[in-house]
Design a protein around this motif. Structure first.
Motif, PDB file in Angstrom:
ATOM      1  N   CYS A   1       0.745  -1.337   0.088  1.00  0.00           N
ATOM      2  CA  CYS A   1      -0.249   0.045  -0.109  1.00  0.00           C
ATOM      3  C   CYS A   1       0.848   1.355   0.133  1.00  0.00           C
ATOM      4  CB  CYS A   1      -0.886  -0.050   1.274  1.00  0.00           C
ATOM      5  SG  CYS A   1      -2.189  -1.362   1.172  1.00  0.00           S
ATOM      6  N   ARG A   2       0.494   2.099  -0.532  1.00  0.00           N
ATOM      7  CA  ARG A   2       0.962   3.590  -0.665  1.00  0.00           C
ATOM      8  C   ARG A   2       0.452   4.365   0.498  1.00  0.00           C
ATOM      9  NH1 ARG A   2       0.197   1.572  -5.829  1.00  0.00           N
ATOM     10  NH2 ARG A   2       2.018   1.546  -7.322  1.00  0.00           N
TER      11      ARG A   2
ATOM     12  N   ASP B   1      -1.388   7.208   0.379  1.00  0.00           N
ATOM     13  CA  ASP B   1      -2.601   7.652   0.293  1.00  0.00           C
ATOM     14  C   ASP B   1      -3.670   6.457   0.632  1.00  0.00           C
ATOM     15  OD1 ASP B   1      -1.980  10.209   0.065  1.00  0.00           O
ATOM     16  OD2 ASP B   1      -1.947  10.142  -2.279  1.00  0.00           O
ATOM     17  N   GLU B   2      -3.010   5.325   0.060  1.00  0.00           N
ATOM     18  CA  GLU B   2      -4.133   4.080   0.396  1.00  0.00           C
ATOM     19  C   GLU B   2      -4.248   3.713   1.790  1.00  0.00           C
ATOM     20  OE1 GLU B   2      -2.947   2.256  -4.032  1.00  0.00           O
ATOM     21  OE2 GLU B   2      -2.195   1.325  -2.054  1.00  0.00           O
TER      22      GLU B   2
ATOM     23  N   ASN C   1      -9.567   3.087  -4.152  1.00  0.00           N
ATOM     24  CA  ASN C   1      -9.062   4.427  -4.674  1.00  0.00           C
ATOM     25  C   ASN C   1      -7.411   4.124  -4.828  1.00  0.00           C
ATOM     26  OD1 ASN C   1     -11.600   5.581  -5.111  1.00  0.00           O
ATOM     27  ND2 ASN C   1     -11.240   6.256  -2.875  1.00  0.00           N
ATOM     28  N   THR C   2      -6.902   3.868  -5.873  1.00  0.00           N
ATOM     29  CA  THR C   2      -5.468   3.598  -6.162  1.00  0.00           C
ATOM     30  C   THR C   2      -4.982   4.558  -6.952  1.00  0.00           C
ATOM     31  OG1 THR C   2      -5.822   1.971  -7.868  1.00  0.00           O
ATOM     32  CG2 THR C   2      -5.656   1.107  -5.592  1.00  0.00           C
ATOM     33  N   LYS C   3      -3.503   4.495  -6.968  1.00  0.00           N
ATOM     34  CA  LYS C   3      -2.924   5.561  -7.847  1.00  0.00           C
ATOM     35  C   LYS C   3      -2.982   5.157  -9.366  1.00  0.00           C
ATOM     36  CE  LYS C   3       1.721   7.371  -8.528  1.00  0.00           C
ATOM     37  NZ  LYS C   3       3.203   7.606  -8.068  1.00  0.00           N
ATOM     38  N   THR C   4      -2.903   3.953  -9.604  1.00  0.00           N
ATOM     39  CA  THR C   4      -3.026   3.390 -10.878  1.00  0.00           C
ATOM     40  C   THR C   4      -4.501   3.036 -11.179  1.00  0.00           C
ATOM     41  OG1 THR C   4      -2.747   1.119 -10.006  1.00  0.00           O
ATOM     42  CG2 THR C   4      -0.791   1.977 -10.516  1.00  0.00           C
ATOM     43  N   LYS C   5      -5.283   3.483 -10.722  1.00  0.00           N
ATOM     44  CA  LYS C   5      -6.942   3.426 -10.902  1.00  0.00           C
ATOM     45  C   LYS C   5      -7.303   2.004 -11.005  1.00  0.00           C
ATOM     46  CE  LYS C   5      -6.561   7.788 -11.232  1.00  0.00           C
ATOM     47  NZ  LYS C   5      -7.114   8.801 -10.170  1.00  0.00           N
TER      48      LYS C   5
ATOM     49  N   LYS D   1      -1.755  12.698   6.234  1.00  0.00           N
ATOM     50  CA  LYS D   1      -0.696  12.012   5.255  1.00  0.00           C
ATOM     51  C   LYS D   1       0.855  12.333   5.739  1.00  0.00           C
ATOM     52  CE  LYS D   1       0.788  12.265   0.428  1.00  0.00           C
ATOM     53  NZ  LYS D   1       0.557  12.978  -0.811  1.00  0.00           N
TER      54      LYS D   1
ATOM     55  N   GLU E   1       3.125   8.984   6.441  1.00  0.00           N
ATOM     56  CA  GLU E   1       4.213   8.917   5.422  1.00  0.00           C
ATOM     57  C   GLU E   1       5.685   8.277   5.795  1.00  0.00           C
ATOM     58  OE1 GLU E   1       5.054  12.825   3.784  1.00  0.00           O
ATOM     59  OE2 GLU E   1       3.725  12.340   1.984  1.00  0.00           O
TER      60      GLU E   1
ATOM     61  N   TRP F   1       0.848  -2.327 -10.121  1.00  0.00           N
ATOM     62  CA  TRP F   1       1.779  -1.612 -11.061  1.00  0.00           C
ATOM     63  C   TRP F   1       1.275  -1.954 -12.762  1.00  0.00           C
ATOM     64  CZ3 TRP F   1       6.449  -3.376  -8.125  1.00  0.00           C
ATOM     65  CH2 TRP F   1       6.691  -2.672  -6.882  1.00  0.00           C
TER      66      TRP F   1
END
Length: 248
Positions: free
Chosen positions: A71-72, A74-75, A97-101, A150, A154, A184
């Motif tokens: 997980c990133r 934001d996730e 809701n992911t960075k890569t959609k 955030k 982080e 990814w």
């Protein structure tokens, strides 16, 4: 990145400047992107088992979910309690809701005390919390109703996504599985973790220097009470798995 920024902010398409593109490619020869420092499996296990829950429980839960799902930041920040299903011996976590959609689902299994740590943290959730965000500010063994932001989060996942991918690469997992696990789209990113895997480099060294291979060999040995071997010898073997079936 340069191309995108120039188009967005200056409305300049550098694809129309072939000499500039050639210059950028030439100056980029030999460049290696800097990767985040990662945690080893032993370091993760040691932290989860020995760090004081009264101070680090929230960080432990963030580390568990971050590693399990790559997980990133934001996730993790936006993860809500209604997207986590506790099914006795595992957690089923949905990241929408992911960075890569690309929405994905991952599972946290009952390894060590991971589920116990998650349930302990969740039980400290105040009853008057009006939002569903999972991560709440945690101090001295208590959770407040304020969600973790955030900047605080982080501090946890700056290494967890790369740690998760590296652990998979060290375990010999293929690139497709690593890409799917982390959500990814780029094969090149996943290849970087496989290439930098110490376990992978060790296997290659064994193949080159010793002549061993990693191909799977299955050997079945039928043993009875009157036919018990005194010893079984293996040479030049790595990652050996024994499956023992006992028929009474």
């Amino acid at each position: 990145m340069v191309k995108s920024c120039l188009i967005i902010y200056d409305n300049i398409d550098i694809s129309k400047f072939p000499k500039l593109i050639a210059f950028l490619k030439r100056t980029g020869d030999g460049y290696q992107a800097k990767k985040s420092k990662i945690l080893t499996k032993s370091e993760i296990d040691r932290f989860l088992s020995s760090a004081d829950d009264k101070e680090f429980l929230m960080i432990k839960v963030g580390l568990i979910l971050g590693i399990a799902g790559a997980c990133r930041t934001d996730e993790l920040v936006n993860l809500t309690v209604d997207k986590i299903e506790d099914v006795d011996y595992s957690l089923i976590v949905k990241i929408l809701n992911t960075k890569t959609k690309i929405p994905r689902i991952f599972v946290v299994t009952d390894v060590g005390n991971m589920l116990e740590l998650f349930r302990k943290y969740l039980s400290l959730r105040p009853p008057d919390v009006k939002h569903k965000r999972l991560f709440l500010y945690y101090k001295a063994g208590k959770c407040s109703s304020q969600p973790v932001g955030k900047n605080t989060m982080e501090k946890i996942p700056s290494v967890v996504a790369s740690s998760s991918a590296t652990l998979l690469a060290d375990a010999g997992v293929d690139i497709t599985t690593i890409k799917r696990h982390a959500g990814w789209k780029s094969t090149r990113v996943a290849e970087g973790y496989v290439e930098n895997s110490i376990e992978n480099k060790t296997k290659i060294a064994n193949q080159v220097l010793v002549g061993t291979t990693t191909s799977a060999i299955t050997k079945t040995l039928n043993v009875s009470e009157s036919n018990i071997p005194s010893n079984i010898n293996f040479e030049n073997c790595i990652n050996v798995t024994f499956n023992l079936n006992v028929n009474k």
